[in-house]
Scaffold this motif. Structure first.
Motif, PDB file in Angstrom:
ATOM      1  N   VAL A  30       9.058  -6.717  -5.951  1.00 36.86           N
ATOM      2  CA  VAL A  30       9.554  -7.302  -4.732  1.00 36.86           C
ATOM      3  C   VAL A  30       9.193  -7.762  -4.042  1.00 36.86           C
ATOM      4  CG1 VAL A  30      11.903  -6.717  -3.487  1.00 36.86           C
ATOM      5  CG2 VAL A  30      11.527  -5.709  -5.667  1.00 36.86           C
ATOM      6  N   SER A  31       9.237  -9.371  -3.660  1.00 37.65           N
ATOM      7  CA  SER A  31       8.438 -10.212  -2.151  1.00 37.65           C
ATOM      8  C   SER A  31       9.804  -9.584  -1.200  1.00 37.65           C
ATOM      9  CB  SER A  31       9.248 -11.200  -2.686  1.00 37.65           C
ATOM     10  OG  SER A  31       7.547 -11.365  -3.655  1.00 37.65           O
ATOM     11  N   LEU A  32       9.725  -9.176   0.176  1.00 40.02           N
ATOM     12  CA  LEU A  32      10.362  -9.092   1.176  1.00 40.02           C
ATOM     13  C   LEU A  32      10.487  -9.961   1.776  1.00 40.02           C
ATOM     14  CD1 LEU A  32       9.916  -5.330   2.103  1.00 40.02           C
ATOM     15  CD2 LEU A  32      11.436  -6.141   1.130  1.00 40.02           C
ATOM     16  N   PRO A  33      11.010 -10.252   3.126  1.00 37.58           N
ATOM     17  CA  PRO A  33      10.877 -11.701   3.629  1.00 37.58           C
ATOM     18  C   PRO A  33      10.109 -11.315   5.088  1.00 37.58           C
ATOM     19  CG  PRO A  33      13.371 -10.688   3.859  1.00 37.58           C
ATOM     20  CD  PRO A  33      12.288 -10.315   2.833  1.00 37.58           C
ATOM     21  N   LEU A  34       9.870 -11.780   5.611  1.00 39.91           N
ATOM     22  CA  LEU A  34       9.073 -12.026   7.079  1.00 39.91           C
ATOM     23  C   LEU A  34       9.661 -11.482   8.245  1.00 39.91           C
ATOM     24  CD1 LEU A  34       6.532 -15.674   7.022  1.00 39.91           C
ATOM     25  CD2 LEU A  34       6.500 -13.138   6.122  1.00 39.91           C
ATOM     26  N   HIS A  35      10.862 -10.774   8.042  1.00 39.73           N
ATOM     27  CA  HIS A  35      10.790 -10.623   9.065  1.00 39.73           C
ATOM     28  C   HIS A  35      11.117  -8.981   8.564  1.00 39.73           C
ATOM     29  CE1 HIS A  35      15.010 -10.431   6.964  1.00 39.73           C
ATOM     30  NE2 HIS A  35      15.121  -9.934   7.354  1.00 39.73           N
ATOM     31  N   LEU A  36      11.101  -8.642   7.391  1.00 41.25           N
ATOM     32  CA  LEU A  36      10.258  -7.156   7.447  1.00 41.25           C
ATOM     33  C   LEU A  36       8.747  -6.613   7.529  1.00 41.25           C
ATOM     34  CD1 LEU A  36      13.759  -6.609   4.794  1.00 41.25           C
ATOM     35  CD2 LEU A  36      13.396  -5.995   6.693  1.00 41.25           C
ATOM     36  N   TRP A  38       6.189  -9.224   8.383  1.00 40.93           N
ATOM     37  CA  TRP A  38       5.294  -9.884   9.260  1.00 40.93           C
ATOM     38  C   TRP A  38       3.946 -10.621   9.319  1.00 40.93           C
ATOM     39  CZ3 TRP A  38       8.106  -5.996  11.131  1.00 40.93           C
ATOM     40  CH2 TRP A  38       7.242  -5.290  12.233  1.00 40.93           C
ATOM     41  N   SER A  39       2.934  -8.815   8.800  1.00 44.03           N
ATOM     42  CA  SER A  39       1.479  -8.976   8.381  1.00 44.03           C
ATOM     43  C   SER A  39       1.046  -8.413   7.135  1.00 44.03           C
ATOM     44  CB  SER A  39       0.459  -8.922   9.663  1.00 44.03           C
ATOM     45  OG  SER A  39       1.379  -7.626   9.559  1.00 44.03           O
ATOM     46  N   GLY A  40       0.429  -8.675   6.868  1.00 48.01           N
ATOM     47  CA  GLY A  40      -0.183  -7.761   4.999  1.00 48.01           C
ATOM     48  C   GLY A  40       0.550  -8.173   4.076  1.00 48.01           C
ATOM     49  N   LEU A  41       0.200  -7.517   3.187  1.00 48.85           N
ATOM     50  CA  LEU A  41       1.212  -7.228   2.049  1.00 48.85           C
ATOM     51  C   LEU A  41       3.373  -7.702   2.373  1.00 48.85           C
ATOM     52  CD1 LEU A  41       0.188  -6.736  -1.249  1.00 48.85           C
ATOM     53  CD2 LEU A  41       1.048  -4.085  -0.737  1.00 48.85           C
ATOM     54  N   THR A  42       3.479  -8.662   1.288  1.00 46.87           N
ATOM     55  CA  THR A  42       5.177  -8.266   1.270  1.00 46.87           C
ATOM     56  C   THR A  42       5.315  -8.932   0.054  1.00 46.87           C
ATOM     57  OG1 THR A  42       4.237 -11.165   1.544  1.00 46.87           O
ATOM     58  CG2 THR A  42       4.751 -10.492   3.010  1.00 46.87           C
ATOM     59  N   SER A  43       4.527  -8.383  -1.242  1.00 43.58           N
ATOM     60  CA  SER A  43       5.308  -8.374  -2.216  1.00 43.58           C
ATOM     61  C   SER A  43       5.029  -6.628  -3.037  1.00 43.58           C
ATOM     62  CB  SER A  43       4.737  -9.212  -3.645  1.00 43.58           C
ATOM     63  OG  SER A  43       5.002 -10.799  -3.705  1.00 43.58           O
ATOM     64  N   PHE A  44       5.952  -6.237  -3.151  1.00 45.35           N
ATOM     65  CA  PHE A  44       5.117  -4.754  -3.765  1.00 45.35           C
ATOM     66  C   PHE A  44       5.773  -4.308  -4.932  1.00 45.35           C
ATOM     67  CE2 PHE A  44       5.982  -5.403   0.934  1.00 45.35           C
ATOM     68  CZ  PHE A  44       5.485  -4.153   1.706  1.00 45.35           C
ATOM     69  N   ASP A  45       4.556  -3.589  -5.908  1.00 50.31           N
ATOM     70  CA  ASP A  45       5.711  -3.127  -7.839  1.00 50.31           C
ATOM     71  C   ASP A  45       6.181  -1.809  -7.336  1.00 50.31           C
ATOM     72  OD1 ASP A  45       5.248  -2.568  -9.699  1.00 50.31           O
ATOM     73  OD2 ASP A  45       3.540  -3.127 -10.739  1.00 50.31           O
ATOM     74  N   ASP A  47       7.465  -0.056  -9.541  1.00 51.06           N
ATOM     75  CA  ASP A  47       6.575   0.722 -10.401  1.00 51.06           C
ATOM     76  C   ASP A  47       5.424   2.016  -9.809  1.00 51.06           C
ATOM     77  OD1 ASP A  47       8.692   0.880 -12.515  1.00 51.06           O
ATOM     78  OD2 ASP A  47       8.180  -1.762 -12.522  1.00 51.06           O
ATOM     79  N   GLN A  48       4.518   0.843  -8.288  1.00 51.41           N
ATOM     80  CA  GLN A  48       3.564   2.022  -8.599  1.00 51.41           C
ATOM     81  C   GLN A  48       3.919   2.801  -6.754  1.00 51.41           C
ATOM     82  OE1 GLN A  48      -0.201  -0.321  -7.832  1.00 51.41           O
ATOM     83  NE2 GLN A  48       0.814  -1.370 -10.231  1.00 51.41           N
ATOM     84  N   PRO A  49       3.962   4.266  -7.313  1.00 51.81           N
ATOM     85  CA  PRO A  49       4.203   5.007  -5.906  1.00 51.81           C
ATOM     86  C   PRO A  49       3.633   4.504  -4.840  1.00 51.81           C
ATOM     87  CG  PRO A  49       3.096   6.145  -8.281  1.00 51.81           C
ATOM     88  CD  PRO A  49       2.799   5.021  -8.030  1.00 51.81           C
ATOM     89  N   ARG A  50       2.533   4.738  -4.583  1.00 52.42           N
ATOM     90  CA  ARG A  50       2.167   4.074  -3.294  1.00 52.42           C
ATOM     91  C   ARG A  50       2.612   2.784  -2.266  1.00 52.42           C
ATOM     92  NH1 ARG A  50      -3.262   6.799  -1.981  1.00 52.42           N
ATOM     93  NH2 ARG A  50      -3.083   5.792  -0.284  1.00 52.42           N
ATOM     94  N   LEU A  51       2.653   1.736  -4.032  1.00 54.96           N
ATOM     95  CA  LEU A  51       3.186   0.467  -3.182  1.00 54.96           C
ATOM     96  C   LEU A  51       5.412   1.324  -3.049  1.00 54.96           C
ATOM     97  CD1 LEU A  51       2.318  -2.289  -5.336  1.00 54.96           C
ATOM     98  CD2 LEU A  51       1.367  -1.523  -3.012  1.00 54.96           C
ATOM     99  N   ARG A  52       5.593   1.335  -4.116  1.00 59.45           N
ATOM    100  CA  ARG A  52       7.040   1.897  -3.246  1.00 59.45           C
ATOM    101  C   ARG A  52       7.622   2.518  -1.894  1.00 59.45           C
ATOM    102  NH1 ARG A  52       8.516   4.428  -8.386  1.00 59.45           N
ATOM    103  NH2 ARG A  52       7.216   6.156  -7.695  1.00 59.45           N
ATOM    104  N   SER A  58       8.679   0.225   5.373  1.00 59.81           N
ATOM    105  CA  SER A  58       9.116  -1.103   5.613  1.00 59.81           C
ATOM    106  C   SER A  58      10.201  -1.753   5.872  1.00 59.81           C
ATOM    107  CB  SER A  58       8.505  -1.880   5.302  1.00 59.81           C
ATOM    108  OG  SER A  58       6.691  -2.074   5.045  1.00 59.81           O
ATOM    109  N   VAL A  59      11.541  -1.174   4.794  1.00 59.94           N
ATOM    110  CA  VAL A  59      12.862  -1.255   4.964  1.00 59.94           C
ATOM    111  C   VAL A  59      13.052  -0.615   6.213  1.00 59.94           C
ATOM    112  CG1 VAL A  59      14.638  -1.940   3.515  1.00 59.94           C
ATOM    113  CG2 VAL A  59      12.227  -2.954   2.289  1.00 59.94           C
TER     114      VAL A  59
END
Length: 116
Positions: A30-36, A38-45, A47-52, A58-59
């Motif tokens: 999932v790609s999050l918009p810049l208002h959520l 604004w720096s670093g990682l914007t796409s999150f898998d 299915d990977q616990p740390r990224l989730r 962030s949200v």
């Protein structure tokens, strides 16, 4: 009204009326918009616990009402909550737990181990 009360009131206005309104994705990238994010990682898998966990942090911290219902999923939020609650601000945690009994009643991970 102090700064803490103002922050909590701001977060409380964003919270949905029911957790069932949270119909976001449970799997995949999932790609999050810049208002959520604004720096670093914007796409999150998801299915990977740390990224989730980073995605949910962030949200919860930056999302407005429409972001929360679009990007969070009620089942995932409830299952992640015992750990997630320790990674978010006290203001966000207290607003969500006071709004939803199913989060406030979730078993908490204990930092102490029971000795037998």
């Amino acid at each position: 009204m102090g700064p803490t009360d103002l922050r909590r009131a701001r977060f409380a206005r964003r919270v949905p009326a029911a957790l069932s309104e949270l119909v976001g994705p449970q799997h995949g990238v999932v790609s999050l918009p810049l208002h959520l994010v604004w720096s670093g990682l914007t796409s999150f898998d998801l299915d990977q616990p740390r990224l989730r966990m980073s995605y949910y942090r962030s949200v919860l911290a930056e999302g407005q009402h429409d972001d929360l219902v679009r990007y969070l999923h009620h089942d995932l939020l409830v299952s992640l909550w015992p750990t997630l609650r320790m990674l978010i601000s006290r203001d966000v945690r207290e607003v969500w737990e006071s709004s939803f009994a199913e989060l406030a009643d979730r078993p908490r991970r204990s930092s102490s181990r029971s000795h037998v």
